[in-house]
Enzyme design. Structure first.
Site, mmCIF file in Angstrom:
data_model
loop_
_atom_site.group_PDB
_atom_site.id
_atom_site.type_symbol
_atom_site.label_atom_id
_atom_site.label_comp_id
_atom_site.label_asym_id
_atom_site.label_seq_id
_atom_site.Cartn_x
_atom_site.Cartn_y
_atom_site.Cartn_z
ATOM 1 N N LYS A 206 0.853 -1.191 0.000
ATOM 2 C CA LYS A 206 0.000 0.000 0.000
ATOM 3 C C LYS A 206 0.883 1.233 0.000
ATOM 4 O O LYS A 206 1.734 1.402 0.874
ATOM 5 C CB LYS A 206 -0.916 -0.010 1.223
ATOM 6 C CG LYS A 206 -1.763 1.246 1.324
ATOM 7 C CD LYS A 206 -2.801 1.147 2.432
ATOM 8 C CE LYS A 206 -3.566 2.452 2.547
ATOM 9 N NZ LYS A 206 -4.592 2.386 3.605
ATOM 10 N N ARG A 216 -10.913 9.846 1.924
ATOM 11 C CA ARG A 216 -10.780 10.552 3.203
ATOM 12 C C ARG A 216 -11.921 11.546 3.399
ATOM 13 O O ARG A 216 -12.303 11.834 4.530
ATOM 14 C CB ARG A 216 -9.401 11.210 3.296
ATOM 15 C CG ARG A 216 -8.284 10.156 3.405
ATOM 16 C CD ARG A 216 -6.896 10.766 3.492
ATOM 17 N NE ARG A 216 -5.874 9.713 3.371
ATOM 18 C CZ ARG A 216 -4.581 9.947 3.192
ATOM 19 N NH1 ARG A 216 -4.129 11.189 3.128
ATOM 20 N NH2 ARG A 216 -3.737 8.937 3.097
ATOM 21 N N LYS A 229 1.156 10.026 5.708
ATOM 22 C CA LYS A 229 1.338 8.640 6.146
ATOM 23 C C LYS A 229 2.625 8.015 5.612
ATOM 24 O O LYS A 229 2.731 6.794 5.516
ATOM 25 C CB LYS A 229 0.100 7.821 5.730
ATOM 26 C CG LYS A 229 -1.210 8.366 6.316
ATOM 27 C CD LYS A 229 -2.389 7.417 6.090
ATOM 28 C CE LYS A 229 -3.650 7.928 6.786
ATOM 29 N NZ LYS A 229 -4.802 7.006 6.635
ATOM 30 N N GLU A 245 7.411 -6.618 0.966
ATOM 31 C CA GLU A 245 6.205 -6.492 1.804
ATOM 32 C C GLU A 245 5.252 -7.676 1.571
ATOM 33 O O GLU A 245 4.701 -8.236 2.515
ATOM 34 C CB GLU A 245 5.476 -5.177 1.500
ATOM 35 C CG GLU A 245 6.116 -3.934 2.116
ATOM 36 C CD GLU A 245 5.797 -3.797 3.604
ATOM 37 O OE1 GLU A 245 5.168 -4.703 4.174
ATOM 38 O OE2 GLU A 245 6.178 -2.765 4.197
ATOM 39 N N LYS A 260 -2.269 -1.459 -3.791
ATOM 40 C CA LYS A 260 -3.121 -0.278 -3.688
ATOM 41 C C LYS A 260 -2.282 0.977 -3.758
ATOM 42 O O LYS A 260 -1.276 1.040 -3.047
ATOM 43 C CB LYS A 260 -3.855 -0.344 -2.353
ATOM 44 C CG LYS A 260 -4.767 0.812 -2.073
ATOM 45 C CD LYS A 260 -5.332 0.679 -0.683
ATOM 46 C CE LYS A 260 -6.175 1.898 -0.378
ATOM 47 N NZ LYS A 260 -6.556 1.966 1.005
ATOM 48 N N SER A 286 -10.367 5.539 -4.508
ATOM 49 C CA SER A 286 -11.327 6.635 -4.678
ATOM 50 C C SER A 286 -10.881 7.661 -5.712
ATOM 51 O O SER A 286 -11.696 8.141 -6.509
ATOM 52 C CB SER A 286 -11.565 7.303 -3.328
ATOM 53 O OG SER A 286 -10.339 7.755 -2.765
ATOM 54 N N TYR A 325 -15.325 0.902 -6.645
ATOM 55 C CA TYR A 325 -16.591 1.599 -6.392
ATOM 56 C C TYR A 325 -17.542 1.432 -7.567
ATOM 57 O O TYR A 325 -18.715 1.775 -7.473
ATOM 58 C CB TYR A 325 -16.319 3.078 -6.094
ATOM 59 C CG TYR A 325 -15.418 3.240 -4.879
ATOM 60 C CD1 TYR A 325 -15.937 3.109 -3.597
ATOM 61 C CD2 TYR A 325 -14.046 3.451 -5.020
ATOM 62 C CE1 TYR A 325 -15.110 3.205 -2.488
ATOM 63 C CE2 TYR A 325 -13.219 3.553 -3.920
ATOM 64 C CZ TYR A 325 -13.754 3.430 -2.650
ATOM 65 O OH TYR A 325 -12.939 3.500 -1.557
HETATM 66 C C1 PBG Z 1 -6.984 3.710 5.522
HETATM 67 C C2 PBG Z 1 -7.528 3.425 4.182
HETATM 68 C C3 PBG Z 1 -7.444 4.299 3.096
HETATM 69 C C4 PBG Z 1 -8.101 3.702 2.047
HETATM 70 C C5 PBG Z 1 -8.575 2.469 2.490
HETATM 71 N N1 PBG Z 1 -8.216 2.305 3.821
HETATM 72 C C6 PBG Z 1 -6.890 5.658 2.984
HETATM 73 C C7 PBG Z 1 -5.639 5.999 3.649
HETATM 74 O O1 PBG Z 1 -4.725 5.174 3.777
HETATM 75 O O2 PBG Z 1 -5.555 7.150 4.066
HETATM 76 C C8 PBG Z 1 -8.234 4.333 0.705
HETATM 77 C C9 PBG Z 1 -9.244 3.795 -0.230
HETATM 78 C C10 PBG Z 1 -9.599 4.696 -1.341
HETATM 79 O O3 PBG Z 1 -8.969 5.755 -1.579
HETATM 80 O O4 PBG Z 1 -10.555 4.358 -2.043
HETATM 81 N N2 PBG Z 1 -6.678 2.669 6.347
#
Ligand code: PBG
Length: 338
Positions: A206, A216, A229, A245, A260, A286, A325
């Site tokens: 990720k 968010r 992050k 990982e 991701k 997203s 989505y």
């Molecule tokens: C956080 C989390 C995130 C997403 C899924 N779980 C965002 C982040 O790491 O800030 C993002 C999913 C998306 O953007 O559709 N644990």
């Protein structure tokens, strides 16, 4: 040159790849990858209240559902043949604290949604997100000391969070937090509590990505997040690190792994699949959804075609399935096509 003269100038070609593309039946026959409803996981946002749906401004077409509405929506997804949904809560800001303690409440939105969806759609796969960000006042996936996200202390809480979800009926625990060692700890914790059958789908590679912005908004962490992050999510410049990982998560007991975001990271998906040959998923996040929708709403691209093309790209890269989505829209489209 007249037309007759042009027609005579045929090349002496043995290979004419266009022959196979000339007719629809032939294109179907030689097609290498196909998107089916079986490939889809639908992420659902859950909000408080009853009979309530709240749009997400940055994700046109996506709504957050109260628990009862989520159960209805999930039942619809199941009726279309979608194998599983993934739940994400919008937690009331008053319930967020430094330690994300609402994550351990067996009456929290995710637990209530699990139970309601199980009732409404008994055979639908239930995937729950393990990470503290929707529950913390600072918006990070773990607990903080100063500016540091504590690893081992966070992992201990994540295990309790996962057990809370498993007790509520989650089939798949999906840690998206990127703490070190969490998959092994989750596996041990689940097994100790008698949840040997509960699967782990790890967000193994990720990345610290700009493409999470609309998510968010949906879960209300854009407002809370302090800083970024990058001390736990991966540097977008890295690829060998993704292999490391994934290797660790598989060694620790992950049943399925995820990359991701999705589309900007197809090279990572391909490498992961070729290296390990294990169930591999992508999260079309997203921001990817928002980009396609925004361009489509402007009339700049054909939204439906871009949606299908983006999904077949995941299959081509080696994905076994995709969190998207678009899941319901795709399933409805495939059903209409017969
Ligand atoms: C956080 C989390 C995130 C997403 C899924 N779980 C965002 C982040 O790491 O800030 C993002 C999913 C998306 O953007 O559709 N644990």
């Amino acid at each position: 040159m007249d037309a007759k003269h042009i027609a005579q100038r045929t090349l002496d070609l043995v290979h004419r790849p266009r022959r196979n593309r000339r007719t629809e039946w032939s294109r179907r026959l030689v097609r290498e990858n196909v998107v089916t409803t079986d490939d889809l996981i639908w992420p659902i946002f859950v909000i408080d209240g009853e009979n309530r749906r709240a749009p997400v401004a940055s994700m046109p077409g996506v709504e957050r559902y109260s628990v009862d509405e989520a159960a209805r929506a999930a039942a619809h997804a199941a009726s279309l043949g979608i194998p599983a949904v993934a739940l994400f809560p919008y937690t009331d800001p008053d319930l967020r604290d430094a330690h994300g303690s609402e994550a351990l409440n067996d009456q929290n939105l995710v637990c209530r949604a699990c139970r309601a969806i199980r009732q409404a759609a008994p055979d639908l796969g239930l995937i729950t997100d393990v990470a503290l960000d929707p529950y913390t006042s600072h918006g990070h996936d773990g607990v903080m000391e100063g500016e540091t996200i504590l690893n081992d202390e966070t992992v201990a809480i994540l295990v309790d969070q996962a057990l809370n979800q498993a007790r509520a009926g989650a089939d798949v625990i999906a840690p998206s937090d990127m703490m070190d060692g969490r998959v092994g700890a989750l596996r041990a914790g689940l097994d100790d509590a008698g949840f040997q059958h509960v699967q782990i789908m790890s967000y193994a590679a990720k990345y610290a990505s700009a493409f999470y912005g609309p998510f968010r908004d949906a879960v209300g962490t854009n407002k809370t997040l302090i800083g970024d992050k990058r001390t736990y999510q991966m540097d977008p410049a890295n690829t060998d690190e993704a292999i490391h990982e994934v290797e660790l998560d598989l060694a620790e007991g992950a049943d399925m792994v995820m990359v991701k975001p999705g589309m900007p990271y197809l090279d990572i998906i391909r490498r992961v699949k070729e290296t390990f040959g294990r169930p591999t998923f992508a999260y079309q996040v997203s921001g990817e959804y928002a980009m396609i929708m925004a361009a489509a709403q402007n009339g700049w691209i054909d939204g439906d075609k871009a949606m299908m093309e983006s999904l077949v790209a995941f299959k081509r890269a080696g994905c076994d399935g995709v969190l998207t989505y678009f899941a319901v829209r795709v399933a409805e489209k495939l059903k209409a096509q017969g």
